[in-house]
Design an enzyme around this catalytic site. Structure first.
Site, PDB file in Angstrom:
ATOM      1  N   GLY A  80      -1.868 -11.822  -1.661  1.00 51.30           N
ATOM      2  CA  GLY A  80      -0.689 -11.114  -2.184  1.00 51.30           C
ATOM      3  C   GLY A  80       0.503 -12.041  -2.326  1.00 51.30           C
ATOM      4  N   ALA A  81       0.274 -13.187  -2.978  1.00 55.71           N
ATOM      5  CA  ALA A  81       1.345 -14.198  -3.094  1.00 55.71           C
ATOM      6  C   ALA A  81       2.009 -14.165  -4.464  1.00 55.71           C
ATOM      7  CB  ALA A  81       0.783 -15.589  -2.804  1.00 55.71           C
ATOM      8  N   GLY A  91       7.144 -10.542  -3.747  1.00 59.17           N
ATOM      9  CA  GLY A  91       7.746 -10.279  -2.442  1.00 59.17           C
ATOM     10  C   GLY A  91       7.647 -11.418  -1.450  1.00 59.17           C
ATOM     11  N   ILE A  92       7.306 -11.064  -0.226  1.00 53.19           N
ATOM     12  CA  ILE A  92       7.292 -12.012   0.891  1.00 53.19           C
ATOM     13  C   ILE A  92       6.227 -13.100   0.692  1.00 53.19           C
ATOM     14  CG2 ILE A  92       6.788 -12.172   3.381  1.00 53.19           C
ATOM     15  CD1 ILE A  92       8.006  -9.203   3.443  1.00 53.19           C
ATOM     16  N   GLY A  93       5.068 -12.701   0.167  1.00 52.00           N
ATOM     17  CA  GLY A  93       3.989 -13.684  -0.059  1.00 52.00           C
ATOM     18  C   GLY A  93       4.397 -14.746  -1.058  1.00 52.00           C
ATOM     19  N   SER A  98       2.856  -4.578  11.293  1.00 52.65           N
ATOM     20  CA  SER A  98       4.050  -3.750  11.084  1.00 52.65           C
ATOM     21  C   SER A  98       4.396  -3.048  12.381  1.00 52.65           C
ATOM     22  CB  SER A  98       3.770  -2.698  10.018  1.00 52.65           C
ATOM     23  OG  SER A  98       4.787  -1.731  10.055  1.00 52.65           O
ATOM     24  N   TYR A 132      -0.118   4.307   5.467  1.00 53.63           N
ATOM     25  CA  TYR A 132       0.309   2.899   5.550  1.00 53.63           C
ATOM     26  C   TYR A 132       0.302   2.441   7.019  1.00 53.63           C
ATOM     27  CZ  TYR A 132       3.510  -1.123   5.503  1.00 53.63           C
ATOM     28  OH  TYR A 132       4.081  -2.369   5.678  1.00 53.63           O
TER      29      TYR A 132
HETATM   30  N1  LIG Z   1       8.943  -5.676   2.927  1.00 50.34           N
HETATM   31  C1  LIG Z   1       9.062  -5.288   4.182  1.00 50.34           C
HETATM   32  O1  LIG Z   1      10.112  -4.846   4.651  1.00 50.34           O
HETATM   33  C2  LIG Z   1       7.896  -5.414   5.102  1.00 50.34           C
HETATM   34  C3  LIG Z   1       8.079  -5.160   6.447  1.00 50.34           C
HETATM   35  C4  LIG Z   1       7.001  -5.281   7.317  1.00 50.34           C
HETATM   36  C5  LIG Z   1       5.769  -5.642   6.804  1.00 50.34           C
HETATM   37  N2  LIG Z   1       5.629  -5.870   5.466  1.00 50.34           N
HETATM   38  C6  LIG Z   1       4.328  -6.286   4.997  1.00 50.34           C
HETATM   39  O2  LIG Z   1       4.487  -7.542   4.334  1.00 50.34           O
HETATM   40  C7  LIG Z   1       3.471  -7.699   3.367  1.00 50.34           C
HETATM   41  C8  LIG Z   1       4.076  -8.065   2.020  1.00 50.34           C
HETATM   42  O3  LIG Z   1       4.949  -7.023   1.645  1.00 50.34           O
HETATM   43  P1  LIG Z   1       5.920  -7.154   0.407  1.00 50.34           P
HETATM   44  O4  LIG Z   1       7.086  -6.322   0.753  1.00 50.34           O
HETATM   45  O5  LIG Z   1       6.139  -8.584   0.053  1.00 50.34           O
HETATM   46  O6  LIG Z   1       5.035  -6.425  -0.747  1.00 50.34           O
HETATM   47  P2  LIG Z   1       5.097  -6.569  -2.356  1.00 50.34           P
HETATM   48  O7  LIG Z   1       6.349  -7.227  -2.777  1.00 50.34           O
HETATM   49  O8  LIG Z   1       4.805  -5.222  -2.899  1.00 50.34           O
HETATM   50  O9  LIG Z   1       3.887  -7.571  -2.672  1.00 50.34           O
HETATM   51  C9  LIG Z   1       2.564  -7.195  -2.351  1.00 50.34           C
HETATM   52  C10 LIG Z   1       1.580  -8.240  -2.817  1.00 50.34           C
HETATM   53  O10 LIG Z   1       0.249  -7.707  -2.613  1.00 50.34           O
HETATM   54  C11 LIG Z   1      -0.460  -7.764  -3.850  1.00 50.34           C
HETATM   55  N3  LIG Z   1      -1.407  -6.671  -4.053  1.00 50.34           N
HETATM   56  C12 LIG Z   1      -1.139  -5.354  -4.166  1.00 50.34           C
HETATM   57  N4  LIG Z   1      -2.271  -4.672  -4.439  1.00 50.34           N
HETATM   58  C13 LIG Z   1      -3.267  -5.587  -4.513  1.00 50.34           C
HETATM   59  C14 LIG Z   1      -4.646  -5.494  -4.798  1.00 50.34           C
HETATM   60  N5  LIG Z   1      -5.243  -4.334  -5.068  1.00 50.34           N
HETATM   61  N6  LIG Z   1      -5.387  -6.636  -4.810  1.00 50.34           N
HETATM   62  C15 LIG Z   1      -4.801  -7.823  -4.565  1.00 50.34           C
HETATM   63  N7  LIG Z   1      -3.490  -7.979  -4.306  1.00 50.34           N
HETATM   64  C16 LIG Z   1      -2.732  -6.863  -4.281  1.00 50.34           C
HETATM   65  C17 LIG Z   1       0.620  -7.670  -4.911  1.00 50.34           C
HETATM   66  O11 LIG Z   1       0.071  -8.097  -6.156  1.00 50.34           O
HETATM   67  P3  LIG Z   1       0.707  -7.594  -7.548  1.00 50.34           P
HETATM   68  O12 LIG Z   1       1.843  -8.543  -7.759  1.00 50.34           O
HETATM   69  O13 LIG Z   1      -0.398  -7.729  -8.514  1.00 50.34           O
HETATM   70  O14 LIG Z   1       1.145  -6.172  -7.344  1.00 50.34           O
HETATM   71  C18 LIG Z   1       1.683  -8.571  -4.319  1.00 50.34           C
HETATM   72  O15 LIG Z   1       1.386  -9.915  -4.543  1.00 50.34           O
HETATM   73  C19 LIG Z   1       2.692  -6.387   3.349  1.00 50.34           C
HETATM   74  O16 LIG Z   1       1.525  -6.539   4.132  1.00 50.34           O
HETATM   75  C20 LIG Z   1       3.653  -5.396   3.972  1.00 50.34           C
HETATM   76  O17 LIG Z   1       2.975  -4.336   4.573  1.00 50.34           O
HETATM   77  C21 LIG Z   1       6.644  -5.767   4.592  1.00 50.34           C
END
Ligand SMILES: NC(=O)c1ccc[n+]([C@@H]2O[C@H](COP(=O)([O-])OP(=O)(O)OC[C@H]3O[C@@H](n4cnc5c(N)ncnc54)[C@H](OP(=O)(O)O)[C@@H]3O)[C@@H](O)[C@H]2O)c1
Length: 263
Positions: free
Chosen positions: A14-15, A18-20, A144, A169
């Site tokens: 998931g890079a 967002g964070i990735g 989380s 979730y």
């Molecule tokens: N943001 C927060 O406040 C927060 C807090 C605690 C934990 N987290 C955790 O941190 C991690 C990253 O979160 P984020 O906020 O950066 O999320 P994000 O911006 O929504 O990015 C998610 C990433 O996962 C990929 N993804 C989604 N569905 C997929 C699929 N079916 N197959 C392969 N890749 C897929 C997305 O690809 P696409 O670009 O193609 O959609 C994107 O690269 C997650 O595990 C989340 O639970 C986030």
């Protein structure tokens, strides 16, 4: 392709957002690191690779693998490709995550949050174990704080009877915590050199007294850029620092401080 000139060969799931994505940018800025971006589609992976190369002024230490975690066959193909093309892999960051407002099913017939957040990572970790254990590796699973909220409903793991987006979730993150601790124990018993830790990024709001969350989203689509950058920067520092060489089976904040897991 050989990445043996690099200290770390890092796969980030998931890079492409967002964070990735930000963590991939930060890690690729260091010449010691080779970063493998994982994304759902080839187009987004190529765009992310080009963006990082442009931002850092160097695209030679970045590559990508594409595959949809909603299709388990694609996860197996990713693992086979990583093993073949990047046999020096020694860091796996399990980061990809989703939070769907409505219940969706994958092609494999699973509830989507369960499969993307947990099951696909479980499969990927297990398929990559031969290469990871060969290289003295670190597996970091993004957890989380919400894992403390629910208990698992073993009678309705696929959330067919009840679907609430934060509940599902949170349950998927609880499964990620269980996966990380179980993998740590397996590696320990088998004396394999794979450290497995679960990391807390913070920021999500906990449920209030009614069991409802006050935020609208736990993923970065609702977060400020600054907040994403801070979390990603901390994650990159943790991966590059000495902390993970010595610890395994722990729940950590991004500075490497141990936290108490609900498990
Ligand atoms: N943001 C927060 O406040 C927060 C807090 C605690 C934990 N987290 C955790 O941190 C991690 C990253 O979160 P984020 O906020 O950066 O999320 P994000 O911006 O929504 O990015 C998610 C990433 O996962 C990929 N993804 C989604 N569905 C997929 C699929 N079916 N197959 C392969 N890749 C897929 C997305 O690809 P696409 O670009 O193609 O959609 C994107 O690269 C997650 O595990 C989340 O639970 C986030």
């Amino acid at each position: 392709m050989t990445t043996s000139v690099y200290k770390r060969t890092i796969l980030i799931t998931g890079a492409t957002d967002g964070i990735g994505k930000q963590t991939a940018l930060d890690l690729a800025a260091h010449p010691d690191n080779f970063v493998i971006i994982h994304g759902r589609t080839e187009e987004k992976c190529i765009a992310t690779k080009e963006w990082i190369g442009k931002e850092n002024g160097n695209g030679t230490n970045i590559d990508y693998v594409a595959g949809d975690f909603a299709v388990l066959k694609e996860v197996a193909i990713i693992a086979e490709e990583v093993e073949r093309r990047f046999p020096e892999l020694n860091v796996l960051l399990c980061n990809a995550g989703v939070l769907y407002p409505r219940r969706l099913e994958t092609k494999d017939g699973m509830e989507s949050t369960f499969q993307v957040n947990y099951l696909a990572h479980y499969l990927l970790c297990n398929l990559l174990l031969p290469v990871l254990s060969h290289n003295r590796s670190n597996v970091i699973v993004v957890g989380s704080v919400l894992h403390t909220w629910p208990s698992l409903d073993w009678a309705d793991v696929m959330a067919e009877k009840e679907y609430e987006k934060y509940l599902q979730y949170s349950r998927s993150k609880l499964m990620c915590h269980l996966m990380a601790f179980a993998l740590h124990r397996r590696m320990n018993i088998a004396r394999q050199h794979v450290n497995v830790n679960i990391i807390e990024l913070g920021k999500e709001k906990e449920p209030n007294n009614n069991g409802k969350l006050r935020t609208t989203s736990a993923l970065s689509s609702s977060m400020s850029t600054l907040s994403i950058c801070r979390q990603a920067g901390n994650l990159a520092q943790l991966i590059e620092g000495p902390c993970l060489e010595k610890i395994s089976g722990k729940y950590l904040d991004p500075s490497g401080k141990q936290m108490r897991s609900a498990i």
